[in-house]
Write a protein that holds these residues in place. Structure first.
Motif, PDB file in Angstrom:
ATOM      1  N   ARG A   1     -44.330 -16.453-107.423  1.00 41.68           N
ATOM      2  CA  ARG A   1     -44.936 -17.742-107.081  1.00 41.68           C
ATOM      3  C   ARG A   1     -44.669 -18.799-108.153  1.00 41.68           C
ATOM      4  NH1 ARG A   1     -50.921 -15.377-105.441  1.00 41.68           N
ATOM      5  NH2 ARG A   1     -50.126 -13.700-104.092  1.00 41.68           N
ATOM      6  N   MET A   2     -44.424 -18.350-109.387  1.00 40.73           N
ATOM      7  CA  MET A   2     -44.168 -19.288-110.480  1.00 40.73           C
ATOM      8  C   MET A   2     -42.689 -19.638-110.615  1.00 40.73           C
ATOM      9  SD  MET A   2     -46.916 -17.861-113.315  1.00 40.73           S
ATOM     10  CE  MET A   2     -46.734 -19.235-114.454  1.00 40.73           C
ATOM     11  N   ARG A   3     -41.855 -19.095-109.733  1.00 40.25           N
ATOM     12  CA  ARG A   3     -40.435 -19.435-109.730  1.00 40.25           C
ATOM     13  C   ARG A   3     -40.213 -20.776-109.025  1.00 40.25           C
ATOM     14  NH1 ARG A   3     -36.512 -15.186-110.065  1.00 40.25           N
ATOM     15  NH2 ARG A   3     -35.044 -16.921-109.818  1.00 40.25           N
ATOM     16  N   LEU A   4     -39.122 -21.475-109.372  1.00 41.58           N
ATOM     17  CA  LEU A   4     -38.732 -22.680-108.639  1.00 41.58           C
ATOM     18  C   LEU A   4     -38.115 -22.317-107.294  1.00 41.58           C
ATOM     19  CD1 LEU A   4     -37.103 -24.939-111.411  1.00 41.58           C
ATOM     20  CD2 LEU A   4     -39.446 -24.973-110.550  1.00 41.58           C
ATOM     21  N   PHE A   5     -37.458 -21.153-107.245  1.00 37.22           N
ATOM     22  CA  PHE A   5     -36.789 -20.713-106.022  1.00 37.22           C
ATOM     23  C   PHE A   5     -37.131 -19.251-105.728  1.00 37.22           C
ATOM     24  CE2 PHE A   5     -34.015 -23.990-107.817  1.00 37.22           C
ATOM     25  CZ  PHE A   5     -33.745 -24.795-106.713  1.00 37.22           C
ATOM     26  N   SER A   6     -37.138 -18.913-104.440  1.00 30.82           N
ATOM     27  CA  SER A   6     -37.191 -17.512-104.034  1.00 30.82           C
ATOM     28  C   SER A   6     -35.833 -17.137-103.450  1.00 30.82           C
ATOM     29  CB  SER A   6     -38.282 -17.284-102.982  1.00 30.82           C
ATOM     30  OG  SER A   6     -37.971 -17.961-101.773  1.00 30.82           O
ATOM     31  N   ILE A   7     -35.477 -15.865-103.580  1.00 30.47           N
ATOM     32  CA  ILE A   7     -34.156 -15.391-103.139  1.00 30.47           C
ATOM     33  C   ILE A   7     -34.349 -14.197-102.220  1.00 30.47           C
ATOM     34  CG2 ILE A   7     -31.887 -14.581-103.876  1.00 30.47           C
ATOM     35  CD1 ILE A   7     -32.627 -15.688-106.693  1.00 30.47           C
TER      36      ILE A   7
ATOM     37  N   PRO B   1     -28.360 -14.019-107.734  1.00 35.13           N
ATOM     38  CA  PRO B   1     -29.715 -14.169-108.284  1.00 35.13           C
ATOM     39  C   PRO B   1     -29.728 -14.666-109.724  1.00 35.13           C
ATOM     40  CG  PRO B   1     -29.541 -12.124-107.054  1.00 35.13           C
ATOM     41  CD  PRO B   1     -28.158 -12.664-107.174  1.00 35.13           C
ATOM     42  N   GLU B   2     -28.740 -14.244-110.526  1.00 37.89           N
ATOM     43  CA  GLU B   2     -28.700 -14.685-111.920  1.00 37.89           C
ATOM     44  C   GLU B   2     -28.272 -16.148-112.022  1.00 37.89           C
ATOM     45  OE1 GLU B   2     -29.620 -14.437-115.735  1.00 37.89           O
ATOM     46  OE2 GLU B   2     -29.968 -12.863-114.237  1.00 37.89           O
TER      47      GLU B   2
ATOM     48  N   VAL C   1     -29.022 -18.437-109.813  1.00 39.65           N
ATOM     49  CA  VAL C   1     -30.240 -19.180-109.457  1.00 39.65           C
ATOM     50  C   VAL C   1     -31.215 -19.176-110.633  1.00 39.65           C
ATOM     51  CG1 VAL C   1     -32.207 -19.280-107.879  1.00 39.65           C
ATOM     52  CG2 VAL C   1     -29.933 -18.659-107.009  1.00 39.65           C
ATOM     53  N   ARG C   2     -31.367 -18.017-111.284  1.00 36.39           N
ATOM     54  CA  ARG C   2     -32.290 -17.905-112.418  1.00 36.39           C
ATOM     55  C   ARG C   2     -31.870 -18.845-113.562  1.00 36.39           C
ATOM     56  NH1 ARG C   2     -32.607 -12.920-112.520  1.00 36.39           N
ATOM     57  NH2 ARG C   2     -34.747 -12.697-111.782  1.00 36.39           N
ATOM     58  N   GLN C   3     -30.586 -18.883-113.878  1.00 33.41           N
ATOM     59  CA  GLN C   3     -30.108 -19.754-114.950  1.00 33.41           C
ATOM     60  C   GLN C   3     -30.289 -21.224-114.590  1.00 33.41           C
ATOM     61  OE1 GLN C   3     -29.288 -18.842-118.034  1.00 33.41           O
ATOM     62  NE2 GLN C   3     -29.813 -16.746-117.374  1.00 33.41           N
ATOM     63  N   HIS C   4     -30.130 -21.551-113.315  1.00 39.90           N
ATOM     64  CA  HIS C   4     -30.367 -22.939-112.868  1.00 39.90           C
ATOM     65  C   HIS C   4     -31.834 -23.304-113.066  1.00 39.90           C
ATOM     66  CE1 HIS C   4     -29.791 -26.621-110.620  1.00 39.90           C
ATOM     67  NE2 HIS C   4     -30.791 -26.285-109.803  1.00 39.90           N
ATOM     68  N   GLU C   5     -32.721 -22.375-112.781  1.00 40.44           N
ATOM     69  CA  GLU C   5     -34.151 -22.609-113.016  1.00 40.44           C
ATOM     70  C   GLU C   5     -34.426 -22.890-114.488  1.00 40.44           C
ATOM     71  OE1 GLU C   5     -37.308 -20.216-111.652  1.00 40.44           O
ATOM     72  OE2 GLU C   5     -36.336 -19.688-109.773  1.00 40.44           O
ATOM     73  N   ILE C   6     -33.869 -22.052-115.337  1.00 43.26           N
ATOM     74  CA  ILE C   6     -34.112 -22.202-116.774  1.00 43.26           C
ATOM     75  C   ILE C   6     -33.628 -23.563-117.261  1.00 43.26           C
ATOM     76  CG2 ILE C   6     -33.512 -21.277-119.049  1.00 43.26           C
ATOM     77  CD1 ILE C   6     -33.301 -18.518-117.693  1.00 43.26           C
ATOM     78  N   GLN C   7     -32.468 -23.976-116.788  1.00 43.36           N
ATOM     79  CA  GLN C   7     -31.926 -25.285-117.167  1.00 43.36           C
ATOM     80  C   GLN C   7     -32.809 -26.433-116.702  1.00 43.36           C
ATOM     81  OE1 GLN C   7     -27.976 -25.209-115.539  1.00 43.36           O
ATOM     82  NE2 GLN C   7     -27.322 -23.530-116.884  1.00 43.36           N
ATOM     83  N   ASN C   8     -33.637 -26.168-115.692  1.00 42.90           N
ATOM     84  CA  ASN C   8     -34.543 -27.190-115.156  1.00 42.90           C
ATOM     85  C   ASN C   8     -36.000 -26.921-115.529  1.00 42.90           C
ATOM     86  OD1 ASN C   8     -33.054 -29.197-113.158  1.00 42.90           O
ATOM     87  ND2 ASN C   8     -32.068 -27.195-112.922  1.00 42.90           N
TER      88      ASN C   8
END
Length: 386
Positions: free
Chosen positions: A186-192, A241-242, A244-251
């Motif tokens: 729920r705390m993620r920017l995106f779900s996959i 998935p990685e 997407v995860r790295q894109h989240e971290i950058q944002n």
């Protein structure tokens, strides 16, 4: 694990991959300091130490806020009794380097993260998981997000960012760990979501700009379509998935991995039932005087028959014996030896009185050595305790 004391898991493959590929991961547990550390706690401590030996960064929290909220234990008392748990953890072999030892009440980052996590929980689900009612205090309810923050904290930016995290636990903790897994998503920017030969990436909290930027990155890896509620990419590329995860971290997102867990058997109390610090003489504390522990063992319940003749004829039941568990869980490391003890008991060749005496001697020696190491650990703990 060899002896199936640790018998189950959730998502342990993430941890295995990290170990095999020498990648960062963390192991975390918390201790509620309402009594003395005992052999039941040692089971968790042993697992943390093993994970450290495999390369994990260790996090050990003293759950003083939970102790206050759920058991009305003052913070000052928790501060004093909590050190007992950490001293034993170090004495058993934990290297405090590259380790976080802390009290919940004194770790501001954990408290801040708990507030964020609480925004993803509601009363209905806490009531169904923990049995909260109209008489439950707000502090007691807040113990759930604090515990969740303890588990998610190793993945925060200050701790090096997202990584697999393993929590050794008893099966009674599984509902809580399932909640934390949900909160991490729920705390993620995106779900996959992976289905057949494509991925669906849905926005949870991302802006339209962040969605568009992600789509541009994904277009390099397969045919991409944008729908009202999700991005779809046709590919089996396991790196999606990685990405997407790295894109989240950058944002400025967390990119959490859902925490993994392993589940261990509960130890039988010396009087039968579950070993518990609330039941007198059911447990052996790591701070017990060696002779006191030996006396408890001599009075303990066994899996033997009612009399000597019957024991020799029918054999004992080591699988229902608190004394055999002490040997099996803690005191006998050699697998061949422990198997001999089991077989001799089953065949009526090993008598309960003899077994108790041998176990008492093993325990006295273990506690003597452990308590000497606890004394040596005091300076180390003072240096590393946050």
């Amino acid at each position: 694990m060899e002896r199936e004391i640790v018998f189950g898991h959730r998502d342990f493959n993430l941890i295995l991959n990290a170990i095999k590929n020498n990648q960062p991961y963390a192991a975390m547990s918390g201790f509620v300091p309402t009594g003395q550390p005992h052999l039941g706690h040692k089971m968790v401590m042993d697992q943390l130490i093993w994970h450290q030996q495999q390369g994990a960064q260790i996090y050990a929290a003293i759950a003083d806020m939970e102790a206050l909220a759920a058991r009305n234990l003052p913070l000052k008392q928790s501060k004093k009794s909590g050190k007992n748990y950490l001293l034993s953890l170090i004495a058993l072999g934990l290297n405090p380097e590259n380790t976080q030892l802390y009290y919940q009440s004194q770790q501001q980052q954990v408290r801040n993260l708990a507030f964020e996590a609480s925004n993803k929980m509601n009363y209905g689900e806490l009531k169904s998981i923990y049995g909260f009612n109209n008489q439950t205090t707000l502090a007691h309810m807040y113990a759930a997000p604090i515990q969740s923050a303890d588990i998610l904290y190793p993945q925060t930016p200050s701790q090096g960012g997202p990584k697999p995290v393993i929590v050794p636990a008893g099966t009674d903790q599984d509902p809580h760990l399932r909640l934390v897994r949900d909160i991490s998503k729920r705390m993620r920017l995106f779900s996959i979501e992976k289905t057949n030969n494509h991925y669906k990436i849905r926005s949870r909290h991302a802006t339209q700009k962040q969605i568009n930027q992600l789509k541009q990155k994904l277009q390099k890896h397969g045919k991409t379509k944008t729908y009202t509620e999700h991005i779809e990419i046709k590919t089996n590329n396991p790196k999606i998935p990685e990405i997407v995860r790295q894109h989240e971290i950058q944002n400025k997102g967390y990119g959490f991995y859902p925490p993994s867990s392993t589940y261990h058997r509960f130890m039988t109390g010396l009087k039968g039932g579950k070993m518990s610090s609330s039941v007198k003489d059911s447990y052996i504390a790591l701070t017990d005087k060696p002779q006191k522990a030996a006396d408890k063992i001599m009075k303990a319940k066994t899996g033997g028959q009612e009399n000597l003749k019957q024991q020799k004829k029918e054999g004992g039941e080591p699988e229902n014996c608190a004394i055999y568990e002490l040997l099996y869980f803690h005191l006998i490391q050699n697998n061949k030896h422990i198997k001999e003890i089991y077989n001799n008991c089953k065949q009526g060749q090993r008598l309960c009185g003899q077994c108790k005496k041998e176990t008492a001697e093993h325990m006295k020696q273990f506690l003597k050595t452990h308590q000497e190491k606890r004394k040596q650990a005091k300076k180390t703990l003072k240096k590393h305790l946050n």
